[in-house]
Design an enzyme around this catalytic site. Sequence first.
Site, PDB file in Angstrom:
ATOM      1  N   ALA A 219       0.435   9.938  11.596  1.00  0.00           N
ATOM      2  CA  ALA A 219      -0.865  10.767  11.829  1.00  0.00           C
ATOM      3  C   ALA A 219      -1.766  11.555  10.443  1.00  0.00           C
ATOM      4  CB  ALA A 219      -0.458  11.893  12.666  1.00  0.00           C
ATOM      5  N   THR A 220      -1.191  11.382   9.388  1.00  0.00           N
ATOM      6  CA  THR A 220      -1.800  11.835   8.356  1.00  0.00           C
ATOM      7  C   THR A 220      -2.823  11.342   7.742  1.00  0.00           C
ATOM      8  OG1 THR A 220      -0.113  10.803   6.795  1.00  0.00           O
ATOM      9  CG2 THR A 220       0.530  13.481   7.471  1.00  0.00           C
TER      10      THR A 220
ATOM     11  N   TYR B 131       4.013  -9.055   5.153  1.00  0.00           N
ATOM     12  CA  TYR B 131       3.233  -7.963   5.942  1.00  0.00           C
ATOM     13  C   TYR B 131       3.090  -8.814   7.412  1.00  0.00           C
ATOM     14  CZ  TYR B 131      -0.296  -5.110   7.891  1.00  0.00           C
ATOM     15  OH  TYR B 131      -0.920  -4.163   8.850  1.00  0.00           O
TER      16      TYR B 131
ATOM     17  N   PRO C 126      -5.521  -4.840  15.335  1.00  0.00           N
ATOM     18  CA  PRO C 126      -6.883  -4.788  14.901  1.00  0.00           C
ATOM     19  C   PRO C 126      -7.154  -5.480  13.607  1.00  0.00           C
ATOM     20  CG  PRO C 126      -5.525  -2.531  14.768  1.00  0.00           C
ATOM     21  CD  PRO C 126      -4.573  -3.300  15.078  1.00  0.00           C
TER      22      PRO C 126
ATOM     23  N   VAL D 246      -9.887  -2.592   9.270  1.00  0.00           N
ATOM     24  CA  VAL D 246     -10.267  -1.066   9.518  1.00  0.00           C
ATOM     25  C   VAL D 246     -10.076  -0.431   8.305  1.00  0.00           C
ATOM     26  CG1 VAL D 246      -9.865   0.970  11.011  1.00  0.00           C
ATOM     27  CG2 VAL D 246      -8.964  -1.506  11.871  1.00  0.00           C
TER      28      VAL D 246
HETATM   29  P1  NDP Z   1      -3.458   4.534   6.459  1.00  0.00           P
HETATM   30  O1  NDP Z   1      -2.798   4.298   5.227  1.00  0.00           O
HETATM   31  O2  NDP Z   1      -4.638   5.180   6.637  1.00  0.00           O
HETATM   32  O3  NDP Z   1      -2.178   5.395   7.067  1.00  0.00           O
HETATM   33  C1  NDP Z   1      -1.000   5.174   7.332  1.00  0.00           C
HETATM   34  C2  NDP Z   1      -0.036   6.261   7.826  1.00  0.00           C
HETATM   35  O4  NDP Z   1       1.212   5.787   7.993  1.00  0.00           O
HETATM   36  C3  NDP Z   1      -0.365   7.361   7.110  1.00  0.00           C
HETATM   37  O5  NDP Z   1      -0.190   8.408   7.803  1.00  0.00           O
HETATM   38  C4  NDP Z   1       1.118   7.610   6.490  1.00  0.00           C
HETATM   39  O6  NDP Z   1       1.571   9.004   5.917  1.00  0.00           O
HETATM   40  C5  NDP Z   1       2.026   6.824   7.388  1.00  0.00           C
HETATM   41  N1  NDP Z   1       3.285   6.369   6.939  1.00  0.00           N
HETATM   42  C6  NDP Z   1       3.474   5.366   5.994  1.00  0.00           C
HETATM   43  N2  NDP Z   1       4.554   5.075   5.751  1.00  0.00           N
HETATM   44  C7  NDP Z   1       5.512   6.140   6.236  1.00  0.00           C
HETATM   45  C8  NDP Z   1       6.837   6.724   6.500  1.00  0.00           C
HETATM   46  N3  NDP Z   1       7.754   5.828   5.692  1.00  0.00           N
HETATM   47  N4  NDP Z   1       7.107   7.633   7.372  1.00  0.00           N
HETATM   48  C9  NDP Z   1       6.043   7.726   8.178  1.00  0.00           C
HETATM   49  N5  NDP Z   1       4.753   7.982   8.162  1.00  0.00           N
HETATM   50  C10 NDP Z   1       4.501   6.851   6.992  1.00  0.00           C
HETATM   51  O7  NDP Z   1      -3.520   3.071   7.247  1.00  0.00           O
HETATM   52  P2  NDP Z   1      -3.958   2.651   8.823  1.00  0.00           P
HETATM   53  O8  NDP Z   1      -4.268   4.004   9.455  1.00  0.00           O
HETATM   54  O9  NDP Z   1      -4.909   1.819   8.464  1.00  0.00           O
HETATM   55  O10 NDP Z   1      -2.502   2.070   9.377  1.00  0.00           O
HETATM   56  C11 NDP Z   1      -2.031   2.555  10.584  1.00  0.00           C
HETATM   57  C12 NDP Z   1      -1.255   1.285  11.039  1.00  0.00           C
HETATM   58  O11 NDP Z   1      -2.240   0.356  11.512  1.00  0.00           O
HETATM   59  C13 NDP Z   1      -0.476   0.588  10.368  1.00  0.00           C
HETATM   60  O12 NDP Z   1       0.805   0.078  11.056  1.00  0.00           O
HETATM   61  C14 NDP Z   1      -1.098  -0.650   9.733  1.00  0.00           C
HETATM   62  O13 NDP Z   1      -0.305  -1.766   9.578  1.00  0.00           O
HETATM   63  C15 NDP Z   1      -1.800  -0.850  10.935  1.00  0.00           C
HETATM   64  N6  NDP Z   1      -3.258  -1.828  10.848  1.00  0.00           N
HETATM   65  C16 NDP Z   1      -4.057  -1.401   9.953  1.00  0.00           C
HETATM   66  C17 NDP Z   1      -5.073  -1.953   9.412  1.00  0.00           C
HETATM   67  C18 NDP Z   1      -6.212  -1.811   8.702  1.00  0.00           C
HETATM   68  O14 NDP Z   1      -7.156  -2.618   8.445  1.00  0.00           O
HETATM   69  N7  NDP Z   1      -6.368  -0.629   8.451  1.00  0.00           N
HETATM   70  C19 NDP Z   1      -5.334  -3.346  10.616  1.00  0.00           C
HETATM   71  C20 NDP Z   1      -4.212  -3.726  11.614  1.00  0.00           C
HETATM   72  C21 NDP Z   1      -3.188  -2.918  11.617  1.00  0.00           C
HETATM   73  P3  NDP Z   1       2.542   9.416   4.982  1.00  0.00           P
HETATM   74  O15 NDP Z   1       1.895   8.737   3.530  1.00  0.00           O
HETATM   75  O16 NDP Z   1       1.925  10.967   5.001  1.00  0.00           O
HETATM   76  O17 NDP Z   1       3.738   9.309   5.279  1.00  0.00           O
HETATM   77  C1  8X3 Z   2      -4.225  -5.028   8.675  1.00  0.00           C
HETATM   78  C2  8X3 Z   2      -5.319  -6.293   8.697  1.00  0.00           C
HETATM   79  O1  8X3 Z   2      -6.226  -8.535   7.610  1.00  0.00           O
HETATM   80  O2  8X3 Z   2      -5.367  -6.696   6.028  1.00  0.00           O
HETATM   81  O3  8X3 Z   2      -3.280  -5.372   9.503  1.00  0.00           O
HETATM   82  O4  8X3 Z   2      -3.997  -7.940   7.366  1.00  0.00           O
HETATM   83  S1  8X3 Z   2      -5.179  -7.446   7.268  1.00  0.00           S
END
Ligand code: NDP
Ligand code: 8X3
Length: 253
Positions: free
Chosen positions: A10-11, A153, A183, A186
């Site tokens: 959530a950060t 990944y 998704p 994003v």
């Molecule tokens: P961000 O990097 O913006 O956010 C990722 C979040 O995950 C941060 O809050 C981070 O917090 C937390 N996190 C990472 N590692 C850990 C850990 N070991 N323990 C606890 N928290 C952790 O990425 P997104 O919001 O884009 O990604 C969120 C999810 O959506 C992921 O699972 C990603 O794979 C998925 N996703 C994202 C897409 C995109 O294009 N952005 C597309 C498809 C899926 P902190 O570093 O403070 O721990």
């Molecule tokens: C994140 C989207 O296309 O970078 O899951 O794999 S992509």
Amino acid sequence: MNQSVFITGATSGIGEACARKFASAGDRLIINGRRKDRLNDLKKSLEDQYKIEVYCAAFDVQNKDEVFESINSLPEKWKDIDILINSAGLALGRDFFDEAPLSDWETMLDTNVNGLLYVSKAVLPFMIKKNKGHIINLGSVAGDEVYEKGNIYCAGKSAVEAISRAMRIDLLRHYIKVTNIKPGAVETEFSVVRFKGDIDKASKVYDGFTPLSADDIAETIFYCASLSPNVCINEIEITPIAQANGIFFNKNL
Ligand code: NDP
Ligand code: 8X3
């Protein structure tokens, strides 16, 4: 909605956008991430703006002991969890299979797969006790189509797909809904993390098209969580209009 929502990751990005969306509807939140300063700032901002209660649970989802200790030691009233959003996750690197560092693979699998399993296992007893709950996992289009240099990944997100299906079957008897949100692109901190702080490389990912925003995904997740108790959205694949799947884009370059 007056529900209790546990959000990992959530950060930043999608997790943070979910926190804002559910808070705006009056829900109570448990927010997780490793960066305590960000968690505390978010708690203060949501409590001030929406007059809701927020509990910070800072832990690393990769650390099994930390996950179970943190969740088992939640104050009693916070154990009444209605919705779990497993958003903590990351990609590390875009390298050919034979060139990718093993440590990147380990971190991705430990976070995106094992972390999701640990948190879900720790939260589930609270849902099972009520015979009610909703687990929302962040999968990806990457779980459906492997793309070049996406290897582990993509494999991890494929595992999230299989795990979501397995949970849905095995948790049927406890009336627990399981939704896999998949998704496409994003724009969050995702690419900056993937390219290890290289902002230029990260922003190039979105050259020539408009990616989705974290709010787009939070809206979708909120929709899934707001339907009648008898309705479960099993999965949603969601991309910007310029993206067909994990591989094909319509870019104006
Ligand atoms: P961000 O990097 O913006 O956010 C990722 C979040 O995950 C941060 O809050 C981070 O917090 C937390 N996190 C990472 N590692 C850990 C850990 N070991 N323990 C606890 N928290 C952790 O990425 P997104 O919001 O884009 O990604 C969120 C999810 O959506 C992921 O699972 C990603 O794979 C998925 N996703 C994202 C897409 C995109 O294009 N952005 C597309 C498809 C899926 P902190 O570093 O403070 O721990
Ligand atoms: C994140 C989207 O296309 O970078 O899951 O794999 S992509």
